[in-house]
Design a protein around this motif. Structure first.
Motif, short mmCIF file in Angstrom:
data_model
loop_
_atom_site.label_atom_id
_atom_site.label_comp_id
_atom_site.label_asym_id
_atom_site.label_seq_id
_atom_site.Cartn_x
_atom_site.Cartn_y
_atom_site.Cartn_z
N GLU A 35 0.83 -1.20 0.00
CA GLU A 35 0.00 0.00 0.00
C GLU A 35 0.87 1.26 0.00
O GLU A 35 0.58 2.22 -0.72
CB GLU A 35 -0.94 -0.01 1.21
N TYR A 36 1.91 1.26 0.82
CA TYR A 36 2.81 2.41 0.89
C TYR A 36 3.51 2.62 -0.46
O TYR A 36 3.65 3.76 -0.91
CB TYR A 36 3.83 2.20 2.00
N ALA A 37 3.92 1.53 -1.09
CA ALA A 37 4.57 1.64 -2.41
C ALA A 37 3.60 2.21 -3.45
O ALA A 37 3.99 3.03 -4.29
CB ALA A 37 5.09 0.28 -2.86
N ASP A 38 2.33 1.81 -3.38
CA ASP A 38 1.33 2.35 -4.31
C ASP A 38 1.12 3.85 -4.08
O ASP A 38 1.02 4.62 -5.03
CB ASP A 38 0.00 1.62 -4.17
N VAL A 39 1.08 4.25 -2.82
CA VAL A 39 0.92 5.68 -2.51
C VAL A 39 2.12 6.46 -3.03
O VAL A 39 1.97 7.52 -3.66
CB VAL A 39 0.73 5.88 -0.98
N LEU A 40 3.32 5.95 -2.79
CA LEU A 40 4.53 6.62 -3.27
C LEU A 40 4.55 6.69 -4.80
O LEU A 40 4.90 7.72 -5.37
CB LEU A 40 5.78 5.89 -2.79
N ALA A 41 4.18 5.60 -5.44
CA ALA A 41 4.18 5.58 -6.91
C ALA A 41 3.20 6.60 -7.45
O ALA A 41 3.49 7.29 -8.44
CB ALA A 41 3.83 4.18 -7.42
N THR A 42 2.06 6.74 -6.82
CA THR A 42 1.07 7.73 -7.26
C THR A 42 1.63 9.14 -7.07
O THR A 42 1.51 9.98 -7.96
CB THR A 42 -0.24 7.56 -6.46
N GLN A 43 2.23 9.39 -5.92
CA GLN A 43 2.77 10.72 -5.64
C GLN A 43 3.93 11.07 -6.58
O GLN A 43 4.08 12.22 -6.99
CB GLN A 43 3.25 10.80 -4.18
N LEU A 44 4.73 10.07 -6.92
CA LEU A 44 5.89 10.31 -7.79
C LEU A 44 5.55 10.15 -9.26
O LEU A 44 6.43 10.26 -10.12
CB LEU A 44 7.03 9.36 -7.41
N ASN A 45 4.29 9.85 -9.55
CA ASN A 45 3.82 9.68 -10.92
C ASN A 45 4.58 8.56 -11.64
O ASN A 45 5.03 8.70 -12.76
CB ASN A 45 3.92 10.99 -11.70
N ILE A 46 4.74 7.45 -10.93
CA ILE A 46 5.41 6.27 -11.46
C ILE A 46 4.35 5.19 -11.66
O ILE A 46 3.55 4.94 -10.76
CB ILE A 46 6.49 5.76 -10.49
N PRO A 47 4.33 4.55 -12.80
CA PRO A 47 3.32 3.50 -12.99
C PRO A 47 3.55 2.30 -12.07
O PRO A 47 4.68 1.90 -11.83
CB PRO A 47 3.49 3.08 -14.45
N THR A 48 2.46 1.77 -11.55
CA THR A 48 2.53 0.59 -10.69
C THR A 48 2.29 -0.66 -11.53
O THR A 48 2.01 -0.59 -12.72
CB THR A 48 1.46 0.69 -9.58
N LYS A 49 2.38 -1.82 -10.88
CA LYS A 49 2.11 -3.08 -11.57
C LYS A 49 0.69 -3.09 -12.12
O LYS A 49 0.45 -3.57 -13.22
CB LYS A 49 2.29 -4.26 -10.62
N ASP A 50 -0.25 -2.56 -11.34
CA ASP A 50 -1.64 -2.51 -11.80
C ASP A 50 -1.78 -1.63 -13.03
O ASP A 50 -2.53 -1.96 -13.96
CB ASP A 50 -2.55 -1.99 -10.68
N ASP A 51 -1.07 -0.50 -13.05
CA ASP A 51 -1.13 0.39 -14.21
C ASP A 51 -0.60 -0.32 -15.46
O ASP A 51 -1.20 -0.23 -16.53
CB ASP A 51 -0.32 1.66 -13.96
N VAL A 52 0.51 -1.00 -15.31
CA VAL A 52 1.10 -1.71 -16.45
C VAL A 52 0.16 -2.82 -16.92
O VAL A 52 -0.05 -3.01 -18.12
CB VAL A 52 2.49 -2.28 -16.08
N ARG A 53 -0.44 -3.54 -15.96
CA ARG A 53 -1.40 -4.59 -16.32
C ARG A 53 -2.59 -4.00 -17.07
O ARG A 53 -3.04 -4.54 -18.09
CB ARG A 53 -1.86 -5.34 -15.07
#
Length: 155
Positions: free
Chosen positions: A58-76
């Motif tokens: 969850e923390y990694a997803d929040v950080l990815a959103t804040q840093l505008n980095i795609p997550t695994k879900d975004d890539v999927r």
């Protein structure tokens, strides 16, 4: 006693020590696995580990959103969109071929294939633009680049 004999005797002693240690550790592990209190403690530790891993994700997803980095879900999601686009493009291509065959049976086949390629490229661009316009979220630019690279690979 020669050096070779001493080394050989030392190696035999180490081998015996290793075998005894292994046997002792095996007995100890079996004793622990038979103890219900130890098993419950291991279960508790596993549950705690799972809870902590969920928090880290969850923390990694929040950080990815804040840093505008795609997550695994975004890539999927982008991969699923790319598959859907390819299927739609194939359907459109088939429809265009059937329409063009009905409109111009047998004549100007080379010109028709050139126009078909241009039409396919135009449709790809339109589909990508529509997806990007309809895409909500911060990862539209990354998704656009990924879609373009997927389309380039398909060509």
């Amino acid at each position: 006693m020669s050096k070779k004999k001493k080394k050989k005797k030392q190696l035999e002693g180490l081998k015996m020590f290793g075998q005894k240690s292994e046997a002792h550790l095996n007995k100890l592990i079996h004793k622990w696995l038979d103890d219900p209190d130890i098993i419950n403690l291991i279960k508790l530790g596993a549950k705690q580990h799972i809870r902590l891993m969920k928090l880290v994700r969850e923390y990694a997803d929040v950080l990815a959103t804040q840093l505008n980095i795609p997550t695994k879900d975004d890539v999927r999601n982008v991969a699923q969109l790319a598959i859907q686009i390819e299927e739609k493009l194939d359907d459109l291509e088939d429809k265009m071929l059937t329409i063009s065959k009905k409109a111009m049976p047998g004549s100007c086949q080379k010109k028709n294939s050139d126009s078909k390629e241009g039409e396919k490229e135009r449709l790809r661009k339109i589909l990508i633009e529509n997806i990007m316009v309809n895409q909500s979220g911060n990862n539209a630019l990354a998704m656009n680049k990924l879609l373009e690279s997927l389309m380039d690979r398909r060509r």
